[in-house]
Design a protein around this motif. Structure first.
Motif, PDB file in Angstrom:
ATOM      1  N   ALA A  37      -3.787 -22.059   5.807  1.00 49.67           N
ATOM      2  CA  ALA A  37      -4.201 -23.190   6.014  1.00 49.67           C
ATOM      3  C   ALA A  37      -4.334 -23.344   7.653  1.00 49.67           C
ATOM      4  O   ALA A  37      -5.552 -23.981   7.889  1.00 49.67           O
ATOM      5  CB  ALA A  37      -3.465 -24.520   5.652  1.00 49.67           C
ATOM      6  N   GLN A  38      -3.516 -23.119   8.191  1.00 53.05           N
ATOM      7  CA  GLN A  38      -3.746 -23.212   9.887  1.00 53.05           C
ATOM      8  C   GLN A  38      -4.390 -21.705  10.527  1.00 53.05           C
ATOM      9  O   GLN A  38      -5.024 -22.115  11.411  1.00 53.05           O
ATOM     10  CB  GLN A  38      -2.152 -22.781  10.521  1.00 53.05           C
ATOM     11  N   GLY A  39      -4.575 -20.819   9.551  1.00 53.31           N
ATOM     12  CA  GLY A  39      -5.155 -19.493  10.130  1.00 53.31           C
ATOM     13  C   GLY A  39      -6.768 -19.667   9.851  1.00 53.31           C
ATOM     14  O   GLY A  39      -7.454 -19.178  10.800  1.00 53.31           O
ATOM     15  N   LEU A  40      -7.109 -20.410   8.749  1.00 52.41           N
ATOM     16  CA  LEU A  40      -8.476 -20.510   8.579  1.00 52.41           C
ATOM     17  C   LEU A  40      -9.516 -21.188   9.650  1.00 52.41           C
ATOM     18  O   LEU A  40     -10.549 -20.482  10.232  1.00 52.41           O
ATOM     19  CB  LEU A  40      -8.826 -21.183   7.318  1.00 52.41           C
ATOM     20  N   PRO A  41      -8.762 -22.194  10.307  1.00 55.54           N
ATOM     21  CA  PRO A  41      -9.716 -22.812  11.661  1.00 55.54           C
ATOM     22  C   PRO A  41      -9.785 -21.994  12.659  1.00 55.54           C
ATOM     23  O   PRO A  41     -10.672 -21.878  13.309  1.00 55.54           O
ATOM     24  CB  PRO A  41      -8.900 -24.074  11.691  1.00 55.54           C
ATOM     25  N   LEU A  42      -8.494 -21.213  12.959  1.00 54.18           N
ATOM     26  CA  LEU A  42      -8.631 -20.125  13.894  1.00 54.18           C
ATOM     27  C   LEU A  42      -9.545 -18.939  13.882  1.00 54.18           C
ATOM     28  O   LEU A  42     -10.403 -18.770  14.617  1.00 54.18           O
ATOM     29  CB  LEU A  42      -7.126 -19.669  14.123  1.00 54.18           C
ATOM     30  N   VAL A  43      -9.645 -18.626  12.602  1.00 53.24           N
ATOM     31  CA  VAL A  43     -10.712 -17.550  12.309  1.00 53.24           C
ATOM     32  C   VAL A  43     -11.867 -18.032  12.129  1.00 53.24           C
ATOM     33  O   VAL A  43     -13.026 -17.459  12.935  1.00 53.24           O
ATOM     34  CB  VAL A  43     -10.564 -16.886  10.907  1.00 53.24           C
TER      35      VAL A  43
END
Length: 213
Positions: A37-43
């Motif tokens: 969940a935190q990684g998707l916005p960063l990607v």
């Protein structure tokens, strides 16, 4: 400057990676995430050159992040960092776009070199994983692997190692001395032709000696 995003749910491992990557003057960690969940916005936001990504995240698989990164930012390189690598996950992550695959219990202080290697067009992969990939790709008729004869006690120790127990904890569970456990582990490594816990578990699970389910 090589910009790096790290997705890792274990704070101890994340801290180690950040410390090692703070030393070189040609790279920096620009963002971190502890789950999908935190990684998707960063990607989605981009702005990185290398994605270091764990596979076993608390809310899903890192393969989803690998696939998203590969699709959205094809120029960014992806290195998987994981603890116990199942052969199916290795192949899935590579098919999703990973260009390197490292095991956590190897020397993480060398991860800067691996990042430079992948940015230079290489594919840093742990030797034990490379060997399994070759087995997977080899013609079935050409595969002639010798049987590995583990004693019942060695198999018991191996299963406990796969569950993450320390040598001391295994000694307590089996009512043996830590020295005896160390001897069993050395014998396991010799028979499996490996040098670390992660390699031992990967090799044993790939050969069907133990199950990680």
């Amino acid at each position: 400057m090589i910009r790096i995003v790290v997705v890792e749910d274990d704070p101890v491992t994340l801290g180690r990676i950040e410390r090692y990557l703070a030393r070189p003057d040609d790279m920096e960690v620009v963002a971190t995430a502890a789950n999908v969940a935190q990684g998707l916005p960063l990607v989605a936001a981009g702005g990185y050159d290398v994605l270091l990504c764990d596979l076993g995240l608390p809310d899903g698989s890192g393969i989803d992040l690998i696939r998203a990164s590969s699709s959205t930012h094809p120029d960014a390189d992806i290195i998987v960092i994981t603890i116990f690598a199942e052969q199916s996950k290795v192949l899935s992550s590579i098919k999703a776009g990973a260009r390197g695959y490292l095991l956590k219990d190897e020397n993480l202080d060398g991860c800067a070199d691996r990042i430079r290697e992948v940015r230079g067009g290489g594919s840093p992969i742990s030797p034990i994983i490379a060997r399994q990939l070759l087995r997977q790709l080899a013609p079935t008729a050409a595969i002639d692997e010798p049987d590995i004869a583990l004693t019942p006690r060695e198999t018991e120790v191996l299963n406990l190692l796969a569950r993450g127990f320390s040598y001391g904890e295994i000694a307590d569970i089996l009512h043996l001395s830590a020295q005896t456990i160390g001897t069993h582990v050395k014998n396991l490594y010799r028979k499996l032709e490996v040098r670390s816990r992660a390699e031992a578990v990967f090799e044993a699970s790939s050969r069907g000696i133990i199950s990680l389910q």
